[in-house]
Structures are given as structure tokens and as C-alpha cells.
Design an enzyme around this catalytic site. Structure first.
Site, PDB file in Angstrom:
ATOM      1  N   LEU A  76     -23.119  49.478   5.918  1.00 45.61           N
ATOM      2  CA  LEU A  76     -22.843  48.538   4.748  1.00 45.61           C
ATOM      3  C   LEU A  76     -21.526  48.401   4.128  1.00 45.61           C
ATOM      4  O   LEU A  76     -21.218  47.396   3.123  1.00 45.61           O
ATOM      5  CB  LEU A  76     -24.137  48.957   3.598  1.00 45.61           C
ATOM      6  N   ASN A 107     -19.349  55.997   7.059  1.00 48.79           N
ATOM      7  CA  ASN A 107     -18.089  55.640   7.443  1.00 48.79           C
ATOM      8  C   ASN A 107     -17.259  54.478   6.727  1.00 48.79           C
ATOM      9  O   ASN A 107     -16.928  53.432   7.266  1.00 48.79           O
ATOM     10  CB  ASN A 107     -17.825  55.401   8.993  1.00 48.79           C
ATOM     11  N   ASP A 318     -28.007  49.665  14.361  1.00 46.01           N
ATOM     12  CA  ASP A 318     -26.500  49.951  14.323  1.00 46.01           C
ATOM     13  C   ASP A 318     -26.010  48.463  13.746  1.00 46.01           C
ATOM     14  O   ASP A 318     -24.753  48.230  14.420  1.00 46.01           O
ATOM     15  CB  ASP A 318     -26.016  50.404  15.550  1.00 46.01           C
TER      16      ASP A 318
HETATM   17  C1  NCD Z   1     -19.793  51.148  14.222  1.00 50.53           C
HETATM   18  C2  NCD Z   1     -19.222  50.685  13.105  1.00 50.53           C
HETATM   19  O1  NCD Z   1     -18.359  49.285  13.052  1.00 50.53           O
HETATM   20  O2  NCD Z   1     -18.918  51.314  12.088  1.00 50.53           O
HETATM   21  N1  NCD Z   1     -19.326  50.249  15.525  1.00 50.53           N
HETATM   22  C3  NCD Z   1     -20.156  50.182  16.581  1.00 50.53           C
HETATM   23  O3  NCD Z   1     -19.764  49.636  17.624  1.00 50.53           O
HETATM   24  N2  NCD Z   1     -21.343  50.665  16.800  1.00 50.53           N
HETATM   25  C4  NCD Z   1     -19.877  52.552  14.547  1.00 50.53           C
HETATM   26  C5  NCD Z   1     -20.859  53.248  14.964  1.00 50.53           C
HETATM   27  O4  NCD Z   1     -21.902  52.835  15.128  1.00 50.53           O
HETATM   28  O5  NCD Z   1     -20.504  54.169  15.961  1.00 50.53           O
HETATM   29 ZN    ZN Z   2     -22.028  55.298  16.193  1.00 45.88          ZN
END
Ligand code: NCD
Ligand code: ZN
Length: 442
Positions: A76, A107, A318
């Protein structure tokens, strides 16, 4: 009070799949009746009501009624990168996509590694008042991979899981400690399995197609060796492990073996890994750049097989929003990530369910029942007494994915400009209608 009638109700948690009615009272599922038509008089009796005017009626003919979907892997970006997404916009995108509960990854900038920050995420989610937002706390301070966070404190602030997702934890000893400490909280540790030395500066799956495009490759082992390490550590510690975004056939094999050995391990697959392969990656469209990278065909087959035989427990988007400016860079420089919340369900419906590869019942098991169970969340079922988190899904609804009708701030999806079929048309959270006819309600 609410009466949804003549919909096809699906709840594998209770073995329900059939036409019927669902009644909602005081924000909770009050009564589920399948295989039988209810009269208005019966409905009033069941609801202890006196006047049908107090009961909102929804005709579900030709539509499915699912428990609200639960997405355990969402980025988010708040605090710190609100130009990509805010908790408010992400929570709106979630309900537009059929998700009534989401887990917000840690993150951000700063990383969610203190109780105050966990509480901030939770409160912003409550303020948004759309999907339920559950914070994930970081495993290590600043996601630096060294010092473990105050996990018990983060849990007290509302964290439901721990993860340094976005980065693999390189030290085996740090990961062992994380599994050990997380036991004190009862929460799973979500592992982003990536060995940095193997992944190097790769930008797509290593193989014939990366060579043809002249792009640096990431070998499948960058993921699978870490899955093996983490599974062994979970076995040794008795910790609860969840593997994020599984994308290789070897990872599926390792997870299957670990489960057979009694390790407390679960795993997710992302829709984009089931729908696209490395052969689909165009040099000029960085919406296909994602971590882990799009897999080979044999991997994709193994992922689906894993989902069907129970090796893989759940689906997760994701959702990784990024700005146009970042994604407009050349392929090697653009950030990894696919924007998923508003297209994932439709894409899985169109590409897997409509093609007979996945049943609607299995879909609900993978995207509502299992994730809610694994992370100890309310919802994920149509059980009487459960919160009325509901999705009315129209398998006929077709929609062109454009930048204009979206709730997410970002548009980095391979589906942009494409038409998809099968969308949620009404969504309730705690009995409150939050989306109707594809519009999020204020
Ligand atoms: C995710 C992000 O942009 O925070 N990116 C991704 O390609 N999946 C990080 C993650 O889920 O590892
Ligand atoms: Zn990841």
C-alpha cells in the site's frame, strides 16, 4: 437488514455450493438457506422483523455470492511513497476488486518495524472504511536483515504476520531467529525467498527468452534454494512459515516434501505467475517486470498442479503499484511489480475458471477460506454469525481495463487496454455496501 436472493452461494468451508438466500442482520451473516425459495413472510420471521420495508432486497439471479476475498499480499506504499498508492486508495481498489480483507506489507518508507507504525497502518485502514486492512510487521529493523523487530509489541499493535517482503533475508541465522521469536506471537512469518547472490542484477527469468531479449536473467534457483532453506528452518524450529509468490517447479516440489514431513508451511501463488510466462515478456512493457519474474511454462504447470493438489494453499495478488515515471524507464531500470487488486479476480476467472482449470469452489477456498484461516482473520466464510463480508460476482460482466475507471493510483498492469470478463458487482464489508455496479461508494 439485507436479503440477497436467488444467487449461487459458494462456501467450501461449509460445503455449500448452490442457489439460495443469505440474510444479514447487524452487520453479520444471519441465515444461509440453499436449495429452497424463501417467502417474504419467512424472511421476516427469520430476521425477527416486522416490516419488509426495513429489509434491503438484492436479486442475485445469474450471479455468485462469495465470502469477501482475503488478499494476504498487498503493497500500500503508505507511509512514504504515497505517489504510488495510499492506504485509502489501496483499500478502495481492494473492494472494487472483490477483496474485503487485505494484508499490508511492511516495505514502506519508513519500514513498518515499530508498534507506532503498525498502529498507523491499522488506523489509516479504519479511516478509509473500505477493505479491512491488516498490517504486516517487518521481521528485521529497517528490513536490513540483521536485528529482529519487537515482534510481540508489533502484534499488540495489530500486526497479523511478519515479513521483510521485497527483500530476501540472506542470513540463515537471522531467519531461524525470526521463526523462533515469531512463535511467541503465534503469527506466521512470510518469506520472500530470494538468494541475492543468485539473483544478482537479473530483471527477468533466466533462460532462452532472457538471452533473446538481451536482459540479465534471474535463475529459478534464486527462489528455490531459499524455499528449501526456510522449510528446513521451519521444521527445525517448529515455527509457522508462509512462502510468498511461489514461481518455480522446484519450489513446489520442496513445499510438497516439507508438508509431507509435517512442517508448518503454507504457500501462495500470484495470478500473474499462472497467466503469463517469460515468453510473454515484451522489452517495451515494464508492466511485465515483476519479482519473482514470470516463470517458464513447466513452472506454470507445476504451480497449477500445486494449487489443485493442496501443496499451494492460497492465491494472493502481490499488488505492487508503481508510478508511470518509474515504469517508463527502460526494462533493466524500472522497478519490479504488477498492480493487481482490481484485475486479479477477473483475470483468474477468465483465464482459469472460465477455461475449466479451476472450479468456483476451489477459487473461493484459495482466496477466502484458506487465507483467513492461515492468518487467523475474521471472514472468509459464509458461516452464520460471521461478519457480512460478501461479494456478489457477475460472470458475464465485461470491462475494458483503462486508467479512467480505476481506484488504484497506479496503472502498472499487463491488462491495461484489455477486456476482461467476470467481475464483482456488489461488495459488502461488515454488512455495509461499499461497492455497487463497479463503483466504490463514499
Ligand atoms: C514488490 C514491491 O514492489 O514492493 N514487487 C514485486 O515485484 N513483487 C515487492 C515484493 O513483493 O517482493
Ligand atoms: Zn516479495
Amino acid at each position: 437488514m439485507l436479503w440477497i436472493k436467488d444467487a449461487h452461494l459458494v462456501d467450501p468451508a461449509r460445503g455449500i455450493s448452490g442457489r439460495g438466500s443469505l440474510l444479514v442482520k447487524a452487520g453479520r451473516i444471519h441465515k444461509v438457506v440453499v436449495g429452497e425459495e424463501l417467502t417474504a413472510a419467512t424472511v421476516l420471521t427469520l430476521l425477527d422483523g416486522s416490516d419488509l420495508a426495513e429489509v434491503t432486497q438484492v436479486d442475485g439471479t445469474g450471479k455468485y455470492l462469495f465470502p469477501g476475498l482475503v488478499d494476504v499480499h498487498v503493497h500500500l506504499r503508505e507511509p512514504g511513497q504515497e505517489e504510488k498508492e495510499e492506504i485509502r486508495t489501496g483499500a478502495r481498489a481492494a473492494v472494487r476488486g472483490g477483496f474485503t480483507s487485505i494484508l499490508a506489507m511492511a516495505n514502506t518508507q519508513p519500514v513498518i518495524d515499530t508498534r507506532a507504525l503498525v498502529e498507523f497502518v491499522r488506523l489509516q485502514g479504519e479511516r478509509a472504511g473500505k477493505a479491512r486492512v491488516y498490517p504486516v510487521g517487518a521481521v528485521t529493523k529497517g528490513m536490513a536483515g540483521k536485528e529482529i523487530t519487537e515482534m510481540v509489541d508489533l502484534k499488540a499493535g495489530g500486526a497479523v504476520a511478519f515479513s521483510d517482503d521485497g527483500k530476501g533475508i540472506q542470513s540463515a541465522e537471522t531467519f531461524r531467529l525470526a521463526l523462533e521469536y515469531a512463535k511467541l506471537t503465534g503469527c506466521p512469518v512470510i518469506s520472500h525467498c530470494e538468494d541475492a547472490s543468485l539473483a544478482g542484477a537479473g530483471v527477468m527469468r533466466m533462460g532462452e527468452h532472457s538471452a533473446r531479449l538481451g536482459l540479465k536473467g534471474i535463475p529459478a534457483t534464486a527462489e528455490s534454494v531459499m524455499v528449501a532453506r526456510d522449510a528446513l528452518l521451519a521444521g527445525a524450529t517448529g515455527g509457522r512459515l508462509h512462502i510468498a509468490h511461489v514461481s518455480t517447479k522446484e519450489s513446489v516440489q520442496v513445499i510438497r516434501m516439507a508438508k509431507a514431513a509435517g512442517v508448518d508451511i503454507t504457500a501462495e501463488v500470484n495470478p500473474h505467475h499462472l497467466i503469463f510466462t517469460d515468453e510473454d515478456v515484451p522489452l517495451t512493457n515494464t508492466s511485465y517486470k515483476v519479482n519473482p519474474p514470470l516463470p517458464g511454462r513447466a513452472d506454470q504447470e507445476a504451480l497449477l498442479e500445486g494449487l489443485l493438489d493442496g501443496t499451494i494453499d492460497l492465491l494472493a495478488t502481490d499488488h505492487a503499484p508503481h508510478t508511470w515515471e518509474e515504469k517508463a524507464q527502460p526494462f533493466p531500470e524500472a522497478p519490479f511489480g504488477i498492480n493487481g487488486l482490481e484485475t486479479a479476480l477477473a483475470a483468474v476467472w477468465q483465464e482459469l475458471v472460465a477455461k475449466g482449470k479451476l472450479t468456483p469452489e476451489k477459487l473461493v477456498e484459495l482466496w477466502a477460506v484458506n487465507p483467513a484461516r492461515r492468518f487467523g482473520l475474521a471472514g472468509g466464510t459464509l458461516a452464520e454469525g460471521a461478519p457480512a463480508d460478501l461479494v456478489l460476482f457477475d460472470p458475464e460482466w465485461r470491462e475494458l481495463v483503462t486508467v479512467d475507471n480505476r481506484e488504484s493510483k497506479a496503472h502498472n498492469t499487463p491488462f491495461l487496454g484489455r477486456e476482461l470478463q467476470g467481475f464483482p458487482v456488489m461488495v459488502w464489508v461488515g454488512g455495509k455496501l461499499v461497492m455497487k455496479d463497479r463503483k466504490v461508494l463514499d
